[in-house]
Structure formats: structure tokens, C-alpha cells
Motif scaffolding. Structure first.
Motif, PDB file in Angstrom:
ATOM      1  N   GLN A   1       0.831  -1.200   0.000  1.00 55.98           N
ATOM      2  CA  GLN A   1       0.000   0.000   0.000  1.00 55.98           C
ATOM      3  C   GLN A   1       0.870   1.257   0.000  1.00 55.98           C
ATOM      4  N   CYS A   2       1.956   1.226   0.715  1.00 52.88           N
ATOM      5  CA  CYS A   2       2.870   2.362   0.757  1.00 52.88           C
ATOM      6  C   CYS A   2       3.432   2.634  -0.640  1.00 52.88           C
ATOM      7  N   ARG A   3       3.895   1.594  -1.294  1.00 57.17           N
ATOM      8  CA  ARG A   3       4.444   1.752  -2.653  1.00 57.17           C
ATOM      9  C   ARG A   3       3.386   2.278  -3.610  1.00 57.17           C
ATOM     10  N   MET A   4       2.166   1.718  -3.534  1.00 58.35           N
ATOM     11  CA  MET A   4       1.086   2.149  -4.426  1.00 58.35           C
ATOM     12  C   MET A   4       0.717   3.615  -4.181  1.00 58.35           C
ATOM     13  N   ALA A   5       0.601   4.006  -2.922  1.00 53.83           N
ATOM     14  CA  ALA A   5       0.215   5.376  -2.593  1.00 53.83           C
ATOM     15  C   ALA A   5       1.281   6.366  -3.052  1.00 53.83           C
TER      16      ALA A   5
ATOM     17  N   VAL B   1      11.259  10.854   8.101  1.00 54.85           N
ATOM     18  CA  VAL B   1      12.023   9.620   8.290  1.00 54.85           C
ATOM     19  C   VAL B   1      13.147   9.601   7.260  1.00 54.85           C
ATOM     20  N   SER B   2      14.137   8.779   7.479  1.00 52.51           N
ATOM     21  CA  SER B   2      15.246   8.702   6.530  1.00 52.51           C
ATOM     22  C   SER B   2      14.819   7.927   5.279  1.00 52.51           C
ATOM     23  N   PRO B   3      15.478   8.202   4.154  1.00 54.76           N
ATOM     24  CA  PRO B   3      15.192   7.409   2.947  1.00 54.76           C
ATOM     25  C   PRO B   3      15.406   5.910   3.181  1.00 54.76           C
ATOM     26  N   ASN B   4      16.387   5.559   4.006  1.00 55.60           N
ATOM     27  CA  ASN B   4      16.629   4.141   4.307  1.00 55.60           C
ATOM     28  C   ASN B   4      15.452   3.526   5.054  1.00 55.60           C
ATOM     29  N   THR B   5      14.873   4.278   5.974  1.00 57.80           N
ATOM     30  CA  THR B   5      13.707   3.781   6.711  1.00 57.80           C
ATOM     31  C   THR B   5      12.537   3.573   5.770  1.00 57.80           C
TER      32      THR B   5
ATOM     33  N   GLU C   1       8.946  -0.041   2.536  1.00 55.18           N
ATOM     34  CA  GLU C   1       8.432  -0.498   1.245  1.00 55.18           C
ATOM     35  C   GLU C   1       8.878  -1.905   0.880  1.00 55.18           C
ATOM     36  N   SER C   2       9.902  -2.399   1.546  1.00 53.39           N
ATOM     37  CA  SER C   2      10.358  -3.768   1.252  1.00 53.39           C
ATOM     38  C   SER C   2       9.955  -4.742   2.357  1.00 53.39           C
ATOM     39  N   SER C   3       9.055  -4.311   3.231  1.00 50.89           N
ATOM     40  CA  SER C   3       8.518  -5.149   4.311  1.00 50.89           C
ATOM     41  C   SER C   3       9.561  -5.558   5.336  1.00 50.89           C
TER      42      SER C   3
ATOM     43  N   SER D   1       6.517   0.766  14.389  1.00 53.35           N
ATOM     44  CA  SER D   1       5.170   1.197  14.024  1.00 53.35           C
ATOM     45  C   SER D   1       5.100   2.718  14.006  1.00 53.35           C
ATOM     46  N   ARG D   2       5.924   3.371  14.800  1.00 54.94           N
ATOM     47  CA  ARG D   2       5.968   4.839  14.808  1.00 54.94           C
ATOM     48  C   ARG D   2       6.416   5.377  13.452  1.00 54.94           C
ATOM     49  N   ALA D   3       7.466   4.803  12.877  1.00 52.16           N
ATOM     50  CA  ALA D   3       7.943   5.241  11.562  1.00 52.16           C
ATOM     51  C   ALA D   3       6.886   4.956  10.494  1.00 52.16           C
ATOM     52  N   LEU D   4       6.276   3.795  10.573  1.00 51.24           N
ATOM     53  CA  LEU D   4       5.238   3.425   9.621  1.00 51.24           C
ATOM     54  C   LEU D   4       4.065   4.403   9.704  1.00 51.24           C
TER      55      LEU D   4
END
Length: 72
Positions: A7-11, A28-32, A37-39, A44-47
Motif C-alpha cells: 500500500q505504501c508503494r502504491m500510494a 524519516v530517513s530514505p533508508n527507513t 516499502e520492502s517489508s 510502528s511509529r515510523a510506519l
């Protein structure tokens, strides 16, 4: 309900945001964001931060797994 990696990738794609743009908007950092996006294991806070940033831009997350964009 927290969004899934798919859903994150689609959005992000539907909104036309780059990984760096969304990570900056969510604080958040690009790495996070890449891990989200890669599961990979993320807090949960970052998500939630990423999901909220997407929702502020119009993303709608359905329990069925679908993602929509709210029209203005």
C-alpha cells in the motif's frame, strides 16, 4: 489499521512522490522508507509517520488492501 508495504508503494506512486520526497515529508530517513516499502522490520511509529504523510496528501487506505486518492 497500519498500511502494508504494498500500500505504501502504491500510494507513493499514485501521488507521484519520489522516495526522498516522501521520506522528507514524513520525517524519516530514505533508508527507513525503503525498509518500509520492502517489508523489512521497522517501528510502528515510523510506519505511522509515513502513512500520515501520505494521507495528508490524499491517500486513502482500504482494509481490503486497495489504495485510493481522495479528490478535492
Amino acid at each position: 489499521m497500519l498500511m502494508t508495504a504494498a500500500q505504501c508503494r502504491m500510494a507513493r506512486a499514485a501521488l507521484g512522490l519520489t522516495l526522498r520526497e516522501l521520506s522528507a515529508a514524513a520525517g524519516v530517513s530514505p533508508n527507513t522508507l525503503s525498509r518500509i516499502e520492502s517489508s523489512d522490520n521497522v517501528t510502528s511509529r515510523a510506519l505511522l509517520k509515513v502513512q500520515q504523510a501520505l494521507m495528508q496528501r490524499g491517500s486513502v487506505f482500504e482494509a481490503s488492501g486497495a489504495v485510493g486518492i481522495r479528490s478535492s
